[in-house]
Design a protein around this motif. Structure first.
Motif, PDB file in Angstrom:
ATOM      1  N   LYS A   1       8.490 -42.935  44.082  1.00 19.61           N
ATOM      2  CA  LYS A   1       7.985 -44.084  44.831  1.00 19.61           C
ATOM      3  C   LYS A   1       8.877 -45.300  44.579  1.00 19.61           C
ATOM      4  O   LYS A   1       9.180 -45.627  43.438  1.00 19.61           O
ATOM      5  CB  LYS A   1       6.542 -44.393  44.424  1.00 19.61           C
ATOM      6  N   LEU A   2       9.270 -45.942  45.652  1.00 24.82           N
ATOM      7  CA  LEU A   2      10.211 -47.051  45.584  1.00 24.82           C
ATOM      8  C   LEU A   2       9.637 -48.226  44.798  1.00 24.82           C
ATOM      9  O   LEU A   2       8.507 -48.652  45.029  1.00 24.82           O
ATOM     10  CB  LEU A   2      10.561 -47.501  47.004  1.00 24.82           C
ATOM     11  N   ARG A   3      10.437 -48.728  43.862  1.00 18.71           N
ATOM     12  CA  ARG A   3      10.036 -49.870  43.047  1.00 18.71           C
ATOM     13  C   ARG A   3      10.669 -51.151  43.578  1.00 18.71           C
ATOM     14  O   ARG A   3      11.541 -51.122  44.444  1.00 18.71           O
ATOM     15  CB  ARG A   3      10.470 -49.672  41.593  1.00 18.71           C
ATOM     16  N   LEU A   4      10.237 -52.270  43.006  1.00 19.76           N
ATOM     17  CA  LEU A   4      10.782 -53.564  43.397  1.00 19.76           C
ATOM     18  C   LEU A   4      12.276 -53.629  43.069  1.00 19.76           C
ATOM     19  O   LEU A   4      12.699 -53.263  41.977  1.00 19.76           O
ATOM     20  CB  LEU A   4      10.041 -54.676  42.650  1.00 19.76           C
ATOM     21  N   GLY A   5      13.070 -54.075  44.033  1.00 20.59           N
ATOM     22  CA  GLY A   5      14.500 -54.186  43.823  1.00 20.59           C
ATOM     23  C   GLY A   5      14.861 -55.441  43.039  1.00 20.59           C
ATOM     24  O   GLY A   5      14.234 -56.484  43.196  1.00 20.59           O
ATOM     25  N   ASN A   6      15.871 -55.324  42.182  1.00 24.84           N
ATOM     26  CA  ASN A   6      16.364 -56.471  41.423  1.00 24.84           C
ATOM     27  C   ASN A   6      17.227 -57.351  42.331  1.00 24.84           C
ATOM     28  O   ASN A   6      18.088 -56.856  43.064  1.00 24.84           O
ATOM     29  CB  ASN A   6      17.179 -56.013  40.219  1.00 24.84           C
ATOM     30  N   SER A   7      17.014 -58.659  42.252  1.00 27.58           N
ATOM     31  CA  SER A   7      17.656 -59.573  43.204  1.00 27.58           C
ATOM     32  C   SER A   7      19.140 -59.793  42.953  1.00 27.58           C
ATOM     33  O   SER A   7      19.800 -60.463  43.749  1.00 27.58           O
ATOM     34  CB  SER A   7      16.920 -60.921  43.208  1.00 27.58           C
TER      35      SER A   7
ATOM     36  N   HIS B   1      16.887 -40.901  49.266  1.00 23.12           N
ATOM     37  CA  HIS B   1      16.727 -39.469  49.008  1.00 23.12           C
ATOM     38  C   HIS B   1      15.322 -39.237  48.479  1.00 23.12           C
ATOM     39  O   HIS B   1      14.697 -40.122  47.888  1.00 23.12           O
ATOM     40  CB  HIS B   1      17.768 -38.973  47.990  1.00 23.12           C
ATOM     41  N   TYR B   2      14.837 -38.049  48.692  1.00 23.03           N
ATOM     42  CA  TYR B   2      13.498 -37.707  48.214  1.00 23.03           C
ATOM     43  C   TYR B   2      13.420 -36.204  47.951  1.00 23.03           C
ATOM     44  O   TYR B   2      14.239 -35.428  48.461  1.00 23.03           O
ATOM     45  CB  TYR B   2      12.428 -38.141  49.220  1.00 23.03           C
ATOM     46  N   GLY B   3      12.455 -35.819  47.152  1.00 22.67           N
ATOM     47  CA  GLY B   3      12.305 -34.426  46.756  1.00 22.67           C
ATOM     48  C   GLY B   3      12.599 -34.220  45.289  1.00 22.67           C
ATOM     49  O   GLY B   3      12.042 -33.325  44.646  1.00 22.67           O
ATOM     50  N   GLY B   4      13.502 -35.035  44.742  1.00 19.67           N
ATOM     51  CA  GLY B   4      13.868 -34.907  43.339  1.00 19.67           C
ATOM     52  C   GLY B   4      12.733 -35.185  42.381  1.00 19.67           C
ATOM     53  O   GLY B   4      12.769 -34.759  41.218  1.00 19.67           O
ATOM     54  N   GLU B   5      11.699 -35.875  42.869  1.00 16.25           N
ATOM     55  CA  GLU B   5      10.558 -36.174  42.006  1.00 16.25           C
ATOM     56  C   GLU B   5       9.803 -34.906  41.610  1.00 16.25           C
ATOM     57  O   GLU B   5       9.021 -34.912  40.654  1.00 16.25           O
ATOM     58  CB  GLU B   5       9.606 -37.148  42.703  1.00 16.25           C
ATOM     59  N   ASP B   6      10.056 -33.804  42.323  1.00 15.47           N
ATOM     60  CA  ASP B   6       9.378 -32.530  42.020  1.00 15.47           C
ATOM     61  C   ASP B   6      10.205 -31.635  41.104  1.00 15.47           C
ATOM     62  O   ASP B   6       9.805 -30.495  40.830  1.00 15.47           O
ATOM     63  CB  ASP B   6       9.082 -31.771  43.317  1.00 15.47           C
TER      64      ASP B   6
ATOM     65  N   PRO C   1       9.877 -40.910  53.470  1.00 17.69           N
ATOM     66  CA  PRO C   1       8.531 -40.557  53.926  1.00 17.69           C
ATOM     67  C   PRO C   1       7.529 -41.588  53.420  1.00 17.69           C
ATOM     68  O   PRO C   1       7.798 -42.281  52.428  1.00 17.69           O
ATOM     69  CB  PRO C   1       8.284 -39.191  53.272  1.00 17.69           C
ATOM     70  N   MET C   2       6.399 -41.688  54.050  1.00 21.68           N
ATOM     71  CA  MET C   2       5.410 -42.690  53.695  1.00 21.68           C
ATOM     72  C   MET C   2       5.040 -42.639  52.213  1.00 21.68           C
ATOM     73  O   MET C   2       4.888 -43.675  51.560  1.00 21.68           O
ATOM     74  CB  MET C   2       4.156 -42.505  54.561  1.00 21.68           C
ATOM     75  N   LYS C   3       4.888 -41.449  51.666  1.00 21.25           N
ATOM     76  CA  LYS C   3       4.456 -41.311  50.278  1.00 21.25           C
ATOM     77  C   LYS C   3       5.482 -41.825  49.278  1.00 21.25           C
ATOM     78  O   LYS C   3       5.156 -42.051  48.111  1.00 21.25           O
ATOM     79  CB  LYS C   3       4.144 -39.852  49.955  1.00 21.25           C
ATOM     80  N   ASN C   4       6.725 -42.034  49.720  1.00 22.41           N
ATOM     81  CA  ASN C   4       7.790 -42.472  48.816  1.00 22.41           C
ATOM     82  C   ASN C   4       8.138 -43.952  48.956  1.00 22.41           C
ATOM     83  O   ASN C   4       8.991 -44.464  48.222  1.00 22.41           O
ATOM     84  CB  ASN C   4       9.056 -41.650  49.050  1.00 22.41           C
ATOM     85  N   LYS C   5       7.511 -44.651  49.894  1.00 21.94           N
ATOM     86  CA  LYS C   5       7.885 -46.039  50.141  1.00 21.94           C
ATOM     87  C   LYS C   5       7.463 -46.987  49.019  1.00 21.94           C
ATOM     88  O   LYS C   5       7.994 -48.088  48.895  1.00 21.94           O
ATOM     89  CB  LYS C   5       7.292 -46.510  51.475  1.00 21.94           C
ATOM     90  N   GLY C   6       6.487 -46.590  48.221  1.00 21.57           N
ATOM     91  CA  GLY C   6       6.089 -47.378  47.054  1.00 21.57           C
ATOM     92  C   GLY C   6       5.664 -48.787  47.382  1.00 21.57           C
ATOM     93  O   GLY C   6       4.843 -49.025  48.276  1.00 21.57           O
ATOM     94  N   VAL C   7       6.243 -49.777  46.680  1.00 21.55           N
ATOM     95  CA  VAL C   7       5.857 -51.182  46.873  1.00 21.55           C
ATOM     96  C   VAL C   7       6.300 -51.708  48.235  1.00 21.55           C
ATOM     97  O   VAL C   7       5.915 -52.819  48.627  1.00 21.55           O
ATOM     98  CB  VAL C   7       6.436 -52.083  45.759  1.00 21.55           C
TER      99      VAL C   7
END
Length: 222
Positions: free
Chosen positions: A122-128, A146-151, A201-207
């Protein structure tokens, strides 16, 4: 690249093929040369070797946690894969200047704005700091997700290959004629992070799941 680095790179590539099934067709959209600032989400240890082995022999650099050099194996790879050491808890001015120099010399630079692994995808807050580097160098920015690596860890326990998908977005540039305030950097960074979120994907958009209204859009297509 040294002989030892070529051997290690080949070994890493072979291991990745065994443990992962990578959909990386869109990575061919990455230009052969810079100047180009690539921003990418950071899930775990997999994306760096996957990107590196897929892009070689193209020359590129990337901000890399300084602890990487404590391991002899990873030190060789980081030195040969264009690693720029960074203290994530207290980034030095010299590190930022090195990153800017890489871009000003028309190279490709990778940065993970989150600064640390999400592990859950899940995407976290980016550093400015990303906004400062991009604006000081007036560089084109290319979002990659990229996604899928979380599994991965769950799959490896069951002797399953992990499917990882890479998506490449459209290049953008920052346009701004205002003083670079803290709030401005935050807004520009968030607009860039939404470009990464758009590829997930929606589930990975995080914050960055919920759209945010900005008074001004600072990103344009070059």
């Amino acid at each position: 690249m040294t002989l030892s680095a070529r051997i290690l790179t080949s070994a890493v590539r072979t291991i990745l093929r065994i443990i992962c099934k990578v959909d990386a067709g869109e990575l061919t959209n990455i230009p052969e040369k810079g100047p180009l600032l690539i921003i990418v989400n950071h899930i775990n240890f997999l994306e760096v070797p996957i990107l590196s082995t897929r892009l070689l022999p193209r020359k590129f650099y990337g901000l890399t946690k300084q602890e990487t050099w404590n391991n002899p194996f990873f030190r060789i790879l980081a030195d040969n894969w264009g690693g720029i050491p960074i203290d994530r808890s207290n980034p030095a001015i010299t590190t930022m200047r090195t990153a800017e120099k890489v871009l000003k010399e028309s190279n490709i630079l990778f940065i993970a704005p989150e600064g640390t692994r999400s592990t859950d995808g899940k995407l976290r807050l980016g550093n400015s700091g990303i906004a400062s580097i991009a604006m000081r160098t007036n560089t084109t920015i290319l979002p990659i997700a990229h996604y899928g690596g979380e599994d991965f860890w769950q799959n490896i326990k069951k002797f399953r290959r992990t499917r990882i998908t890479f998506k490449v977005g459209s290049p953008v540039k920052i346009i701004n004629n205002q003083p670079l305030t803290k709030q401005l950097k935050r807004d520009i960074t968030d607009q860039l992070m939404y470009k990464i979120a758009d590829l997930l994907p929606m589930k990975n958009k995080g914050v960055y799941t919920d759209p945010r209204e900005f008074e001004v859009s600072y990103l344009i297509r070059p």
